[in-house]
Scaffold this motif. Structure first.
Motif, PDB file in Angstrom:
ATOM      1  N   PHE A   1       0.871  -1.170   0.000  1.00  0.00           N
ATOM      2  CA  PHE A   1       0.000   0.000   0.000  1.00  0.00           C
ATOM      3  C   PHE A   1       0.909   1.221   0.000  1.00  0.00           C
ATOM      4  CE2 PHE A   1      -1.888  -3.468   2.480  1.00  0.00           C
ATOM      5  CZ  PHE A   1      -2.902  -3.812   1.607  1.00  0.00           C
ATOM      6  N   CYS A   2       0.805   2.005  -1.059  1.00  0.00           N
ATOM      7  CA  CYS A   2       1.699   3.154  -1.220  1.00  0.00           C
ATOM      8  C   CYS A   2       0.902   4.443  -1.294  1.00  0.00           C
ATOM      9  CB  CYS A   2       2.542   2.992  -2.485  1.00  0.00           C
ATOM     10  SG  CYS A   2       3.670   1.570  -2.400  1.00  0.00           S
ATOM     11  N   THR A   3       1.588   5.512  -0.945  1.00  0.00           N
ATOM     12  CA  THR A   3       0.995   6.841  -1.015  1.00  0.00           C
ATOM     13  C   THR A   3       2.048   7.809  -1.534  1.00  0.00           C
ATOM     14  OG1 THR A   3      -0.253   8.500   0.234  1.00  0.00           O
ATOM     15  CG2 THR A   3       1.559   7.427   1.392  1.00  0.00           C
ATOM     16  N   LYS A   4       1.583   8.816  -2.225  1.00  0.00           N
ATOM     17  CA  LYS A   4       2.502   9.824  -2.741  1.00  0.00           C
ATOM     18  C   LYS A   4       2.633  10.929  -1.705  1.00  0.00           C
ATOM     19  CE  LYS A   4       2.695  10.528  -7.273  1.00  0.00           C
ATOM     20  NZ  LYS A   4       2.356  11.056  -8.615  1.00  0.00           N
ATOM     21  N   VAL A   5       3.864  11.167  -1.271  1.00  0.00           N
ATOM     22  CA  VAL A   5       4.167  12.173  -0.262  1.00  0.00           C
ATOM     23  C   VAL A   5       5.126  13.177  -0.884  1.00  0.00           C
ATOM     24  CG1 VAL A   5       5.171  12.596   2.016  1.00  0.00           C
ATOM     25  CG2 VAL A   5       3.904  10.475   1.595  1.00  0.00           C
ATOM     26  N   SER A   6       4.719  14.435  -0.925  1.00  0.00           N
ATOM     27  CA  SER A   6       5.548  15.498  -1.518  1.00  0.00           C
ATOM     28  C   SER A   6       6.039  15.108  -2.913  1.00  0.00           C
ATOM     29  CB  SER A   6       6.731  15.824  -0.610  1.00  0.00           C
ATOM     30  OG  SER A   6       6.281  16.268   0.652  1.00  0.00           O
ATOM     31  N   GLY A   7       5.133  14.515  -3.701  1.00  0.00           N
ATOM     32  CA  GLY A   7       5.452  14.175  -5.082  1.00  0.00           C
ATOM     33  C   GLY A   7       6.229  12.885  -5.270  1.00  0.00           C
ATOM     34  N   ARG A   8       6.488  12.131  -4.196  1.00  0.00           N
ATOM     35  CA  ARG A   8       7.285  10.894  -4.295  1.00  0.00           C
ATOM     36  C   ARG A   8       6.518   9.731  -3.682  1.00  0.00           C
ATOM     37  NH1 ARG A   8      11.637   8.492  -1.014  1.00  0.00           N
ATOM     38  NH2 ARG A   8      12.891   7.241  -2.427  1.00  0.00           N
ATOM     39  N   TRP A   9       6.508   8.598  -4.388  1.00  0.00           N
ATOM     40  CA  TRP A   9       5.835   7.415  -3.877  1.00  0.00           C
ATOM     41  C   TRP A   9       6.583   6.838  -2.692  1.00  0.00           C
ATOM     42  CZ3 TRP A   9       1.061   6.360  -4.828  1.00  0.00           C
ATOM     43  CH2 TRP A   9       0.481   6.792  -6.027  1.00  0.00           C
ATOM     44  N   ARG A  10       5.812   6.431  -1.674  1.00  0.00           N
ATOM     45  CA  ARG A  10       6.378   5.800  -0.474  1.00  0.00           C
ATOM     46  C   ARG A  10       5.477   4.638  -0.049  1.00  0.00           C
ATOM     47  NH1 ARG A  10      10.503   9.120   1.844  1.00  0.00           N
ATOM     48  NH2 ARG A  10      10.471  11.163   0.861  1.00  0.00           N
ATOM     49  N   ILE A  11       6.074   3.703   0.661  1.00  0.00           N
ATOM     50  CA  ILE A  11       5.359   2.518   1.136  1.00  0.00           C
ATOM     51  C   ILE A  11       4.733   2.842   2.496  1.00  0.00           C
ATOM     52  CG2 ILE A  11       5.575   0.084   1.768  1.00  0.00           C
ATOM     53  CD1 ILE A  11       8.286   0.223   0.058  1.00  0.00           C
ATOM     54  N   ALA A  12       3.414   2.708   2.574  1.00  0.00           N
ATOM     55  CA  ALA A  12       2.701   2.969   3.826  1.00  0.00           C
ATOM     56  C   ALA A  12       2.520   1.683   4.631  1.00  0.00           C
ATOM     57  CB  ALA A  12       1.341   3.599   3.528  1.00  0.00           C
ATOM     58  N   GLY A  13       2.478   0.548   3.950  1.00  0.00           N
ATOM     59  CA  GLY A  13       2.309  -0.723   4.632  1.00  0.00           C
ATOM     60  C   GLY A  13       2.214  -1.852   3.631  1.00  0.00           C
ATOM     61  N   PHE A  14       2.094  -3.067   4.160  1.00  0.00           N
ATOM     62  CA  PHE A  14       1.963  -4.230   3.282  1.00  0.00           C
ATOM     63  C   PHE A  14       1.361  -5.406   4.026  1.00  0.00           C
ATOM     64  CE2 PHE A  14       6.206  -4.977   5.103  1.00  0.00           C
ATOM     65  CZ  PHE A  14       6.143  -6.326   5.432  1.00  0.00           C
ATOM     66  N   VAL A  15       0.851  -6.341   3.228  1.00  0.00           N
ATOM     67  CA  VAL A  15       0.505  -7.683   3.696  1.00  0.00           C
ATOM     68  C   VAL A  15       1.409  -8.591   2.884  1.00  0.00           C
ATOM     69  CG1 VAL A  15      -1.256  -9.463   3.937  1.00  0.00           C
ATOM     70  CG2 VAL A  15      -1.891  -7.039   4.141  1.00  0.00           C
ATOM     71  N   GLY A  16       2.362  -9.229   3.548  1.00  0.00           N
ATOM     72  CA  GLY A  16       3.367  -9.998   2.825  1.00  0.00           C
ATOM     73  C   GLY A  16       3.431 -11.455   3.220  1.00  0.00           C
ATOM     74  N   TYR A  17       4.230 -12.166   2.450  1.00  0.00           N
ATOM     75  CA  TYR A  17       4.465 -13.594   2.689  1.00  0.00           C
ATOM     76  C   TYR A  17       3.169 -14.387   2.589  1.00  0.00           C
ATOM     77  CZ  TYR A  17       8.587 -11.262   4.527  1.00  0.00           C
ATOM     78  OH  TYR A  17       9.675 -10.438   4.686  1.00  0.00           O
ATOM     79  N   MET A  18       2.306 -13.977   1.640  1.00  0.00           N
ATOM     80  CA  MET A  18       1.083 -14.717   1.348  1.00  0.00           C
ATOM     81  C   MET A  18       1.422 -15.799   0.336  1.00  0.00           C
ATOM     82  SD  MET A  18      -1.767 -11.679   0.957  1.00  0.00           S
ATOM     83  CE  MET A  18      -0.865 -10.858  -0.363  1.00  0.00           C
ATOM     84  N   PRO A  19       0.699 -16.932   0.376  1.00  0.00           N
ATOM     85  CA  PRO A  19       0.976 -17.950  -0.643  1.00  0.00           C
ATOM     86  C   PRO A  19       0.649 -17.420  -2.035  1.00  0.00           C
ATOM     87  CG  PRO A  19      -0.948 -18.553   0.677  1.00  0.00           C
ATOM     88  CD  PRO A  19      -0.380 -17.305   1.281  1.00  0.00           C
ATOM     89  N   HIS A  20       1.350 -17.954  -3.020  1.00  0.00           N
ATOM     90  CA  HIS A  20       1.076 -17.606  -4.423  1.00  0.00           C
ATOM     91  C   HIS A  20       0.942 -18.894  -5.205  1.00  0.00           C
ATOM     92  CE1 HIS A  20       1.005 -15.715  -8.257  1.00  0.00           C
ATOM     93  NE2 HIS A  20       2.078 -16.344  -8.643  1.00  0.00           N
ATOM     94  N   PRO A  21      -0.217 -19.134  -5.802  1.00  0.00           N
ATOM     95  CA  PRO A  21      -1.386 -18.262  -5.759  1.00  0.00           C
ATOM     96  C   PRO A  21      -2.084 -18.348  -4.408  1.00  0.00           C
ATOM     97  CG  PRO A  21      -1.872 -20.202  -7.056  1.00  0.00           C
ATOM     98  CD  PRO A  21      -0.431 -20.294  -6.668  1.00  0.00           C
ATOM     99  N   LEU A  22      -2.812 -17.290  -4.087  1.00  0.00           N
ATOM    100  CA  LEU A  22      -3.565 -17.253  -2.831  1.00  0.00           C
ATOM    101  C   LEU A  22      -4.603 -18.364  -2.862  1.00  0.00           C
ATOM    102  CD1 LEU A  22      -3.585 -15.565  -0.281  1.00  0.00           C
ATOM    103  CD2 LEU A  22      -5.324 -14.132  -1.298  1.00  0.00           C
ATOM    104  N   GLY A  23      -4.724 -19.071  -1.766  1.00  0.00           N
ATOM    105  CA  GLY A  23      -5.657 -20.189  -1.708  1.00  0.00           C
ATOM    106  C   GLY A  23      -4.979 -21.534  -1.923  1.00  0.00           C
ATOM    107  N   SER A  24      -3.680 -21.493  -2.248  1.00  0.00           N
ATOM    108  CA  SER A  24      -2.976 -22.754  -2.492  1.00  0.00           C
ATOM    109  C   SER A  24      -2.397 -23.300  -1.205  1.00  0.00           C
ATOM    110  CB  SER A  24      -1.864 -22.552  -3.511  1.00  0.00           C
ATOM    111  OG  SER A  24      -0.902 -21.632  -3.045  1.00  0.00           O
TER     112      SER A  24
END
Length: 161
Positions: free
Chosen positions: A138-161
């Motif tokens: 989840f990213c947001t633009k701060v003062s004209g620059r993209w930054r990472i606000a948070g994440f949900v990580g280490y999910m299986p790929h594909p989800l549901g597997s």
């Protein structure tokens, strides 16, 4: 084909910049164990990260990174562990080969990025590291620059597997 080629043209400035931040810069910083390359890519004061533990059941996902410092420490631990591993192929090229981040939803100054890892990296001892997970950033633009606000990580790929 060049594996580290940004799939988004410079004319698609938001997606191009997001890919550069979360694929190229992330891989290069991780391999160099250099947090300083990415530390300004985060909204430090409000950042948090969820760890899905490679499980499909969202009830098992945990707020493992309530602060950027907690995430930084784990990122550096993983970077050191990776650097101590001997691989049978060039690791940078392998990481670009197994990484896909083509699904990027941008709406104004917000973006959701779907980063997927799907493939294997050959190790010097004949075994392989199997990378098969995904992260939603989840990213947001701060003062004209993209930054990472948070994440949900280490999910299986594909989800549901």
């Amino acid at each position: 084909m060049t594996l580290d080629k940004n799939p988004f043209p410079a004319g698609d400035a938001d997606r191009h910049a997001l890919w550069e931040m979360l694929v190229r810069r992330d891989i290069d910083a991780f391999l160099g164990q250099d947090w300083s390359m990415v530390e300004d890519d985060f909204v430090a004061e409000s950042f948090f990260g969820m760890h899905a533990h490679f499980l499909s059941d969202a009830d098992a996902w945990r707020l493992q990174f309530p602060t950027l410092i907690a995430y930084r420490d784990e990122w550096l631990r993983q970077a050191r562990e990776t650097a101590a591993t001997k691989f049978a192929e060039p690791l940078r090229e392998a990481l670009f080969r197994v990484t896909n981040m083509r699904d990027i939803d941008v709406d104004g100054d917000r973006a959701v990025l779907h980063k997927k890892f799907n493939g294997s990296v050959a190790k010097a001892d004949g075994s392989v590291d199997r990378l098969k997970w995904q992260t939603l950033y989840f990213c947001t633009k701060v003062s004209g620059r993209w930054r990472i606000a948070g994440f949900v990580g280490y999910m299986p790929h594909p989800l549901g597997s």
